[in-house]
Design a protein around this motif. Structure first.
Motif, PDB file in Angstrom:
ATOM      1  N   ARG A  25       2.439   1.954  -3.327  1.00 15.29           N
ATOM      2  CA  ARG A  25       1.503   2.886  -4.161  1.00 15.29           C
ATOM      3  C   ARG A  25       0.882   4.191  -3.810  1.00 15.29           C
ATOM      4  O   ARG A  25       1.196   5.061  -4.795  1.00 15.29           O
ATOM      5  N   GLU A  61       0.906  -1.359  -0.010  1.00 16.97           N
ATOM      6  CA  GLU A  61       0.029  -0.062  -0.094  1.00 16.97           C
ATOM      7  C   GLU A  61       0.860   1.336   0.054  1.00 16.97           C
ATOM      8  O   GLU A  61       0.449   2.377  -0.555  1.00 16.97           O
ATOM      9  N   PRO A  72      -7.047   5.469  -6.508  1.00 18.27           N
ATOM     10  CA  PRO A  72      -8.055   4.496  -6.904  1.00 18.27           C
ATOM     11  C   PRO A  72      -7.945   3.362  -5.620  1.00 18.27           C
ATOM     12  O   PRO A  72      -6.891   3.046  -5.185  1.00 18.27           O
ATOM     13  N   GLY A  73      -8.938   3.101  -5.335  1.00 17.55           N
ATOM     14  CA  GLY A  73      -9.370   1.792  -4.449  1.00 17.55           C
ATOM     15  C   GLY A  73      -8.646   2.020  -2.887  1.00 17.55           C
ATOM     16  O   GLY A  73      -8.342   1.167  -2.021  1.00 17.55           O
ATOM     17  N   LEU A  74      -8.454   3.267  -2.640  1.00 18.19           N
ATOM     18  CA  LEU A  74      -7.955   3.460  -1.312  1.00 18.19           C
ATOM     19  C   LEU A  74      -9.049   3.538   0.026  1.00 18.19           C
ATOM     20  O   LEU A  74     -10.050   3.998  -0.207  1.00 18.19           O
ATOM     21  N   ASP A  75      -8.833   2.662   0.863  1.00 18.14           N
ATOM     22  CA  ASP A  75      -9.580   2.384   1.870  1.00 18.14           C
ATOM     23  C   ASP A  75      -9.801   3.462   2.866  1.00 18.14           C
ATOM     24  O   ASP A  75      -8.733   3.831   3.509  1.00 18.14           O
ATOM     25  N   GLU A  76     -10.611   4.296   2.908  1.00 14.49           N
ATOM     26  CA  GLU A  76     -10.818   5.619   3.973  1.00 14.49           C
ATOM     27  C   GLU A  76     -10.407   5.184   5.498  1.00 14.49           C
ATOM     28  O   GLU A  76     -10.061   5.828   6.125  1.00 14.49           O
ATOM     29  N   SER A 131      -8.144   2.994   6.163  1.00 17.87           N
ATOM     30  CA  SER A 131      -6.853   2.307   6.205  1.00 17.87           C
ATOM     31  C   SER A 131      -5.981   3.111   7.292  1.00 17.87           C
ATOM     32  O   SER A 131      -6.082   4.288   7.389  1.00 17.87           O
TER      33      SER A 131
END
Length: 236
Positions: free
Chosen positions: A138, A135, A155-159, A161
């Motif tokens: 990226r 992660e 793109p695709g980042l989990d808030e 995380s």
């Protein structure tokens, strides 16, 4: 144009052969949309409050944006969600400004937790966590090319995380002008752009945080505006 009233300018914009129709192949004139737009015109002219409830498909966004953009006032639009914020700034506003041929400067401002902090990223680089290596790689790649530092671009980042707390700043740990990365700071760049904008898109949380800060005597983040719109006002 100089001698047309705001009401006439708005009516012309929504005509079936008008500028909106030329920009949108599937455009059709909707009486409710025009009725709402003219109610917004009256509110702007009279400096009064207006609350609007309208069903799906009426075209509420254009109904408030067209009169607001044509009013000549600085406009501040506040949304309940960052998703709608991104949509307004990235899609609806550029389309309308092109259609209406208005050379207005737009900006979007979010809270500081939405922006990459370059200094914190450097610190995280020195304390790598193996479980987050992929992660982090990226984020590093994206950080080299981003102009805004807005994490919504990733793109695709989990808030949720745990990485986010490591690469964003808080009011408490921000070094301000003493930071070695201050000249490239995404938070302060976004704030400077916001203060210079003709049309600024924020979210409800930031709007009221700014009000609260001003009550405490802290310098305002948001510029004064002649027209303020709360989209998704039921979330206030």
């Amino acid at each position: 144009h100089l001698f047309m009233s705001l009401s006439d300018l708005v009516a012309r914009a929504f005509e079936s052969a008008g500028p909106l129709a030329r920009m949108q192949p599937l455009y059709r004139l909707r009486p409710q949309q025009l009725e709402m737009a003219q109610a917004v015109v009256n509110a702007i002219n009279q400096h009064s409050h207006l609350v609007v409830e309208a069903g799906t498909g009426v075209g509420k966004t254009f109904a408030y944006l067209v009169p607001a953009l044509l009013s000549g006032e600085r406009v501040l639009v506040s949304t309940a969600t960052k998703t709608l914020q991104d949509q307004l700034h990235g899609r609806d506003l550029p389309l309308l400004l092109r259609a209406l041929a208005l050379p207005l400067r737009t900006a979007m401002l979010k809270g500081r937790s939405s922006y990459l902090c370059r200094h914190r990223l450097q610190q995280a680089r020195q304390n790598p966590r193996p479980a987050q290596a992929q992660e982090f790689a990226r984020i590093e790649l994206w950080a080299q090319g981003t102009r805004t530092g807005d994490l919504a671009e990733l793109p695709g980042l989990d808030e949720r995380s745990p990485m986010l707390a490591q690469i964003t700043s808080t009011r408490e740990n921000c070094l301000g002008a003493d930071c070695p990365c201050f000249s490239d700071c995404h938070v302060y760049q976004a704030r400077r752009t916001a203060l210079a904008a003709d049309v600024l898109v924020v979210n409800h949380h930031l709007f009221f945080a700014d009000l609260a800060a001003r009550d405490l005597g802290v310098a305002r983040l948001l510029p004064p505006a002649g027209v303020v719109v709360f989209d998704e006002a039921h979330q206030l």
